[in-house]
Design an enzyme around this catalytic site. Structure first.
Site, PDB file in Angstrom:
ATOM      1  N   HIS A 135     -56.355  18.433  42.934  1.00 26.55           N
ATOM      2  CA  HIS A 135     -56.153  16.987  42.658  1.00 26.55           C
ATOM      3  C   HIS A 135     -55.949  16.247  44.260  1.00 26.55           C
ATOM      4  O   HIS A 135     -54.649  16.089  44.486  1.00 26.55           O
ATOM      5  CB  HIS A 135     -55.206  16.533  41.910  1.00 26.55           C
ATOM      6  CG  HIS A 135     -55.234  14.834  41.531  1.00 26.55           C
ATOM      7  ND1 HIS A 135     -55.184  14.451  40.067  1.00 26.55           N
ATOM      8  CD2 HIS A 135     -55.717  13.810  42.024  1.00 26.55           C
ATOM      9  CE1 HIS A 135     -55.412  13.096  40.360  1.00 26.55           C
ATOM     10  NE2 HIS A 135     -55.874  12.760  41.450  1.00 26.55           N
ATOM     11  N   HIS A 187     -57.069  13.265  47.437  1.00 24.38           N
ATOM     12  CA  HIS A 187     -57.963  12.180  47.774  1.00 24.38           C
ATOM     13  C   HIS A 187     -58.170  12.422  49.448  1.00 24.38           C
ATOM     14  O   HIS A 187     -57.261  12.105  49.886  1.00 24.38           O
ATOM     15  CB  HIS A 187     -57.575  10.769  47.535  1.00 24.38           C
ATOM     16  CG  HIS A 187     -57.297  10.547  45.944  1.00 24.38           C
ATOM     17  ND1 HIS A 187     -58.086   9.915  45.170  1.00 24.38           N
ATOM     18  CD2 HIS A 187     -56.238  11.032  45.328  1.00 24.38           C
ATOM     19  CE1 HIS A 187     -57.599   9.888  43.955  1.00 24.38           C
ATOM     20  NE2 HIS A 187     -56.429  10.666  43.925  1.00 24.38           N
ATOM     21  N   LEU A 188     -59.400  12.750  49.840  1.00 29.36           N
ATOM     22  CA  LEU A 188     -59.666  12.839  51.130  1.00 29.36           C
ATOM     23  C   LEU A 188     -60.331  11.711  51.903  1.00 29.36           C
ATOM     24  O   LEU A 188     -60.395  11.642  53.164  1.00 29.36           O
ATOM     25  CB  LEU A 188     -60.504  14.114  51.597  1.00 29.36           C
ATOM     26  CG  LEU A 188     -59.490  15.349  50.969  1.00 29.36           C
ATOM     27  CD1 LEU A 188     -60.482  16.759  51.350  1.00 29.36           C
ATOM     28  CD2 LEU A 188     -58.355  15.629  51.413  1.00 29.36           C
ATOM     29  N   ARG A 189     -60.370  10.646  51.049  1.00 28.38           N
ATOM     30  CA  ARG A 189     -61.103   9.327  51.807  1.00 28.38           C
ATOM     31  C   ARG A 189     -62.539   9.480  52.526  1.00 28.38           C
ATOM     32  O   ARG A 189     -62.747   8.205  52.888  1.00 28.38           O
ATOM     33  CB  ARG A 189     -60.041   8.797  52.694  1.00 28.38           C
ATOM     34  CG  ARG A 189     -58.630   8.813  52.033  1.00 28.38           C
ATOM     35  CD  ARG A 189     -58.621   8.032  50.689  1.00 28.38           C
ATOM     36  NE  ARG A 189     -57.273   7.623  50.162  1.00 28.38           N
ATOM     37  CZ  ARG A 189     -57.081   7.335  48.859  1.00 28.38           C
ATOM     38  NH1 ARG A 189     -57.822   7.162  47.898  1.00 28.38           N
ATOM     39  NH2 ARG A 189     -55.894   7.158  48.507  1.00 28.38           N
ATOM     40  N   HIS A 241     -52.244  14.685  36.583  1.00 28.97           N
ATOM     41  CA  HIS A 241     -50.565  14.026  36.817  1.00 28.97           C
ATOM     42  C   HIS A 241     -49.946  13.566  35.469  1.00 28.97           C
ATOM     43  O   HIS A 241     -49.687  12.194  35.327  1.00 28.97           O
ATOM     44  CB  HIS A 241     -50.639  13.044  37.897  1.00 28.97           C
ATOM     45  CG  HIS A 241     -51.928  11.887  37.737  1.00 28.97           C
ATOM     46  ND1 HIS A 241     -52.365  11.153  36.768  1.00 28.97           N
ATOM     47  CD2 HIS A 241     -52.597  11.593  38.952  1.00 28.97           C
ATOM     48  CE1 HIS A 241     -53.188  10.494  36.940  1.00 28.97           C
ATOM     49  NE2 HIS A 241     -53.454  10.712  38.107  1.00 28.97           N
ATOM     50  N   ASP A 271     -51.922  15.210  44.101  1.00 29.05           N
ATOM     51  CA  ASP A 271     -52.420  13.710  43.824  1.00 29.05           C
ATOM     52  C   ASP A 271     -52.217  13.263  45.326  1.00 29.05           C
ATOM     53  O   ASP A 271     -51.984  11.954  45.532  1.00 29.05           O
ATOM     54  CB  ASP A 271     -52.001  12.865  42.907  1.00 29.05           C
ATOM     55  CG  ASP A 271     -52.600  11.734  42.799  1.00 29.05           C
ATOM     56  OD1 ASP A 271     -53.659  11.522  43.264  1.00 29.05           O
ATOM     57  OD2 ASP A 271     -51.923  10.928  42.014  1.00 29.05           O
ATOM     58  N   HIS A 324     -52.786   6.305  52.470  1.00 26.70           N
ATOM     59  CA  HIS A 324     -53.112   4.955  52.862  1.00 26.70           C
ATOM     60  C   HIS A 324     -52.336   4.667  54.240  1.00 26.70           C
ATOM     61  O   HIS A 324     -51.399   5.199  54.506  1.00 26.70           O
ATOM     62  CB  HIS A 324     -52.337   4.048  51.908  1.00 26.70           C
ATOM     63  CG  HIS A 324     -52.898   4.240  50.223  1.00 26.70           C
ATOM     64  ND1 HIS A 324     -54.137   3.573  50.207  1.00 26.70           N
ATOM     65  CD2 HIS A 324     -52.541   4.796  49.393  1.00 26.70           C
ATOM     66  CE1 HIS A 324     -54.678   3.958  48.790  1.00 26.70           C
ATOM     67  NE2 HIS A 324     -53.691   4.406  48.399  1.00 26.70           N
TER      68      HIS A 324
END
Lengths: 311, 461, 182
Positions: free
Chosen positions: B62, B64-66, B236, B309, B313
């Site tokens: 899990h 987030h590589l954007r 999660h 997770d 940002h």
């Protein structure tokens, strides 16, 4: 709350004040109240200091009260409001904070719709920060002026029975008052439906009742909160009419009381909702007193934070 | 024989053995050739693993590589570097990119970009519904059949609220033989919420996200998995109630697995008093009671996997009013040390079990044998390894992290346990706890930036 | 820091004689108590002003107005030991056309007196303003001189003068000494 350390003194939350400091501020406010009764209602205590009022949420009375307080202390005052400043042009709060301080401001008085902004500002602005209301979090000077009013009326705060009625969930005024009243040893009872109560509020040492009658028979002070229609998301209660009947200070409730409590309200009032219009007329003296105490209390806070060598 | 890598004197963590075993490992041509004591150096490069544990490379199901679309936060290059800096040799990335991974071409783009970076396996999860809108099903079968072999499907931060859509998605997923991953959140209850609902949301005047927002959807998705027979994975897990529901479901034999993040195992909502947006994530940090419950769930096997997770940002996005800040924290580079201190040192799991939840367990759930990936340290398999010293203490300095974003909740924290080497397919991709040999310098590669940096992305998670 | 006394400058009898003398001097210069008002500077000046007023009333008959001033809001020096509470000021009479005597315990730099005069002016326009002090210890930083002085006590800069009055301290006396570390 831990007081942040950027080398300046702040008033961000009532939780940073202990009993002694609350009383010191109330005592000073009494002296400032005398200043306000003089022919010349101005003292040079903060001459040369500059206070910026940064109001990012509409508020006439609090902004005027702070402005007057600063001017009575001979400080210079600049006003920013979200409509007229760069914030509406997409500038971040962080940049706004840095810009204001670059102008040589000694204190920022901030009102913002987001909780925690005054604390965040202490990290971005090298000056004192005073919370004039942040979201649903706190409004410390309102609580101080309310305590001032109660103290002047009853001569004491310890053991005072204070009921706070209405939309506690959305109320920063209620939160600050609960913290302040518990610190000076008053008893607090919250009045309203559970759908308007924040969770685990009892952890702060207050009682909660759904019965306005029970509260009125118990209390020395009935503190009515404004029903904040603009903040209520979804359906928290059936209608204003039902709210007024069950949780409002109606004429029938008022006339039936043996011992009438001191009625307080942070303003502006919704007549016919939390308080019947006739009763509002009857108690508007106290509400006016609250407003005038506001200037004295805010002078005490400004002087406490900016006077002396900590300025 | 080409010269290979010889890892000397490490404590080797093999799931086939009871406990760590002191031995040397010889890697040739990317394959573990020999595990034995006293292997001679020869012409091989020698890595001294004295006092270190040599374990299977970690697998994060899990992240987030954007990329594509939000490269100002992270891209597959910086994300890969953060992964290997944290000891991961395979990461699964969520589909909430721009455009979103709801078709085979975006899935293959991400897969290919991962291969191009070459630091670790980068495998996409696919969206369950088109555009993660919760309406029409995404091309689940095509994404599974393409060269990315997408196995996990999730609308992640925009969970499917329509139960009928979720039911049909599960039925379809069962047919294809893929996994439905649920970010369990009943939006009607959590809308506008900022932090866990409880004493601290009341104290801080921030709108709460009640535990029930998670639990109601965990319950619904368990019920639908039980009905449809689809494999469900709950992402999660953060509340005591969710752990209880999952424990009961597993006892009944419902085909459900679940994961917990390192932050939900180690931090609680009392830490929100500074309104630090780097502690703002979804699901939020819960009460200490919930933290204890997820630790118990991990201990008794209810929770199968630890996943980060990892949600980068940019600083300017986080340095705003608390309620305007996006949800999400980075976690790849702090995951293992946090697990070592909050889970292993606290006696919740033994070292071997903890590493299993970070490698073999997610590899199995994600059916990684399909890519020929085995999470283990055995002779004859590809050398995907992490070498870490469990006793080195270090202080988290966000500036030194490899991720492009610095929104870690562990800023300034003193953590114990440091990843020193990561080996992916026999290549050393993390050298001595420091830099990575391949890839760009971590700066924003403007050629790859798609879309406006200040765009109005809706980033949840 | 605590005050360590080195010598007693005045005892209770001395203070009693001084206040009596000053009350006569005030009357003499003011030609009676008509139009006279005494304003004490917080804290000990207030009690001295009350004593002087009582004595004047005793001598002359009639009533002498007494006010109280807190000068903290008028100070130009940054108070390093700012009191946590701002004291109250009470001047419940009309100052205009009054002969006002500011009463303080110790005259030192003159800054308190300057602040007291500024404060007083915000309440009205007295006909005459004079200054009465129990101790003048010198070291003036402003062109200010007392009209009535109890005793001149030459001091050095690091010395302290401590005035004790029955009303606050339980005893009447004036000591000289210095602050030392506890």
């Amino acid at each position: 709350m831990k007081e942040p350390d950027n080398g300046h003194r702040h008033l961000l939350s009532v939780t940073q004040l202990d009993r002694g400091r609350i009383y010191d501020l109330l005592d000073s406010a009494r002296s400032f109240s005398e200043v306000l009764s003089r022919p010349v209602k101005k003292v040079p205590a903060l001459r040369g200091k500059t206070v910026a009022n940064l109001f990012m949420e509409p508020s006439t009375r609090t902004r005027m009260s702070f402005e007057l307080a600063a001017k009575r202390l001979s400080a210079d005052v600049v006003n920013f409001s979200s409509g007229g400043s760069s914030i509406s042009k997409g500038e971040t709060l962080k940049d706004t904070g840095k810009t204001i301080v670059a102008m040589g401001v000694d204190a920022v008085v901030i009102r913002h719709k987001s909780a925690g902004v005054p604390l965040a500002l202490t990290g971005w602005a090298d000056c004192s920060v005073i919370n004039a209301g942040d979201g649903m979090h706190e409004h410390p000077t309102q609580a101080l002026l309310d305590l001032y009013t109660m103290r002047e009326h009853f001569g004491k705060l310890e053991g005072l029975k204070v009921a706070i009625a209405g939309d506690v969930d959305h109320s920063r005024v209620a939160r600050s008052n609960v913290h302040a009243l518990k610190r000076v040893g008053a008893d607090v009872l919250l009045v309203g439906p559970w759908s308007l109560m924040p969770v685990e509020m009892e952890e702060l040492g207050v009682g909660i009742t759904g019965s306005m009658d029970e509260a009125l028979n118990w209390c020395d002070v009935m503190y009515l909160l404004r029903v904040q229609l603009e903040r209520v998301r979804g359906s928290r209660f059936p209608s204003l009419q039902e709210y007024a009947r069950r949780y409002g200070l109606t004429t029938s409730r008022w006339s039936g009381l043996q011992k009438k409590p001191l009625v307080m309200h942070p303003g502006p009032i919704n007549r016919g909702v939390e308080i019947a219009s006739e009763i509002a007329d009857e108690v508007e003296v106290i509400i006016a007193n609250q407003v005038s105490a506001g200037v004295a209390v805010r002078m005490a806070v400004l002087y406490d934070l900016l006077g002396g060598d900590n300025g | 024989m080409d010269s290979g890598i010889l890892i000397k004197n490490g404590n080797i963590l093999r799931f086939s053995k009871g406990k760590e075993q002191k031995a040397d490992i010889l890697i040739v041509d990317g394959i573990i050739r020999r595990i034995d004591r006293g292997i001679e150096g020869g012409s091989h490069r020698i890595i001294d693993a004295q006092d270190c544990i040599v374990a299977p490379g970690l697998v994060d199901m899990h992240t987030h590589l954007r990329e594509p679309g939000m490269e100002h936060k992270e891209d597959i290059g910086t994300g890969s570097r953060a992964a290997v800096a944290g000891g991961f040799t395979a990461v699964f990335c969520m589909p909430n990119t721009a455009p979103c991974i709801d078709n085979r071409s975006v899935a293959e783009y991400v897969f290919d970009r991962g291969k191009e970076e070459g630091l670790c396996m980068v495998l996409p999860h696919g969206a369950l519904t088109l555009g993660q809108k919760g309406e029409a099903l995404a091309s689940i079968g095509d994404m599974n059949a393409c060269r990315a072999h997408v196995h996990g499907f999730s609308d992640d931060g925009n969970p499917v609220s329509d139960s009928e859509v979720m039911r049909r998605a599960m039925e379809y997923a069962r047919t294809i033989g893929v996994l439905v991953i649920s970010h369990a959140e009943e939006k009607a209850l959590s809308e506008g919420g900022q932090i866990n609902e409880g004493y601290y949301s009341t104290l801080l005047g921030l709108q709460g996200i009640p535990a029930e927002a998670e639990e109601i959807q965990v319950f619904r998705d368990i019920a639908l998995a039980e009905k449809t027979g689809a494999s469900l994975h709950v992402a999660h897990v953060s509340t005591a109630g969710s752990v209880r529901l999952l424990r009961e479901a597993k006892k009944r034999g419902v085909p459900v697995t679940c994961e917990v993040t390192p932050h939900h195992l180690s931090l609680n909502d009392s830490m929100m008093v500074q309104y630090d947006t780097n502690l703002k994530m979804n699901p939020p940090l819960r009460s200490e009671k919930d933290v204890q419950a997820v630790l118990e769930g991990l201990a008794d096997g209810t929770i199968d996997v630890i996943a980060t997770d990892h949600a980068p940002h940019a600083a300017h996005e986080k340095e705003v009013e608390f309620d305007l800040a996006p949800f999400g924290v980075i976690g790849l580079e702090t995951c293992l040390p946090v697990v070592l201190s909050s889970v292993v040192a606290e006696g919740v799991l033994k070292m071997g079990d903890a590493i299993r939840r970070l490698s073999a367990a997610p590899a199995e759930i994600m059916n990684m044998s399909r890519w020929g990936y085995v999470a283990g340290v055995e002779e004859g398999i590809a050398a995907n390894l992490v070498i870490f010293n469990p006793d080195i203490e270090w202080t988290v300095d966000p500036g030194l992290l490899s991720s492009r974003s610095k929104n870690t909740p562990y800023r300034g924290a003193r953590l114990k346990g440091k990843v020193l080497f990561t080996i992916y397919r026999g290549n050393v991709v993390l050298e001595d706890g420091g830099g990575t040999p391949a890839g760009n310098d971590g700066g924003l590669d403007m050629d790859r930036v798609a879309g406006p940096v200040h765009g109005e992305e809706k980033q949840k998670a | 820091m605590v005050f360590k006394a080195r010598a007693k400058v005045l005892d209770d009898d001395d203070i009693s004689r001084i206040t009596r003398r000053i009350s006569h001097e005030i009357l003499e210069r003011s030609k009676g108590s008509r139009e006279l008002a005494l304003v004490g500077v917080r804290t000990r000046g207030v009690f001295l002003a009350r004593r002087l007023a009582d004595l004047i009333e005793e001598i002359e008959g009639g009533e002498v107005e007494v006010g109280e001033l807190d000068t903290s809001l008028y100070r130009d020096d940054v108070a390093t030991n700012r009191a946590p509470v701002v004291g109250s000021t009470k001047i419940n009479f009309d100052l205009s056309s009054k002969r006002v005597v500011i009463v303080d315990d110790v005259l030192y730099t003159g800054r308190t007196t300057r602040a007291a005069m500024d404060a007083l002016m915000d309440f009205g326009r007295p006909k005459v303003v004079q200054l009465a002090v129990l101790i003048d210890r010198g070291h003036r930083e402003l062109p200010i001189r007392a009209d009535y002085v109890g005793k001149n006590v030459p001091t050095s800069g690091n010395e302290k003068v401590k005035v004790s009055l029955v009303e606050v301290d339980g005893i009447d006396m004036v000591e000289i000494g210095e602050d030392v570390e506890k």
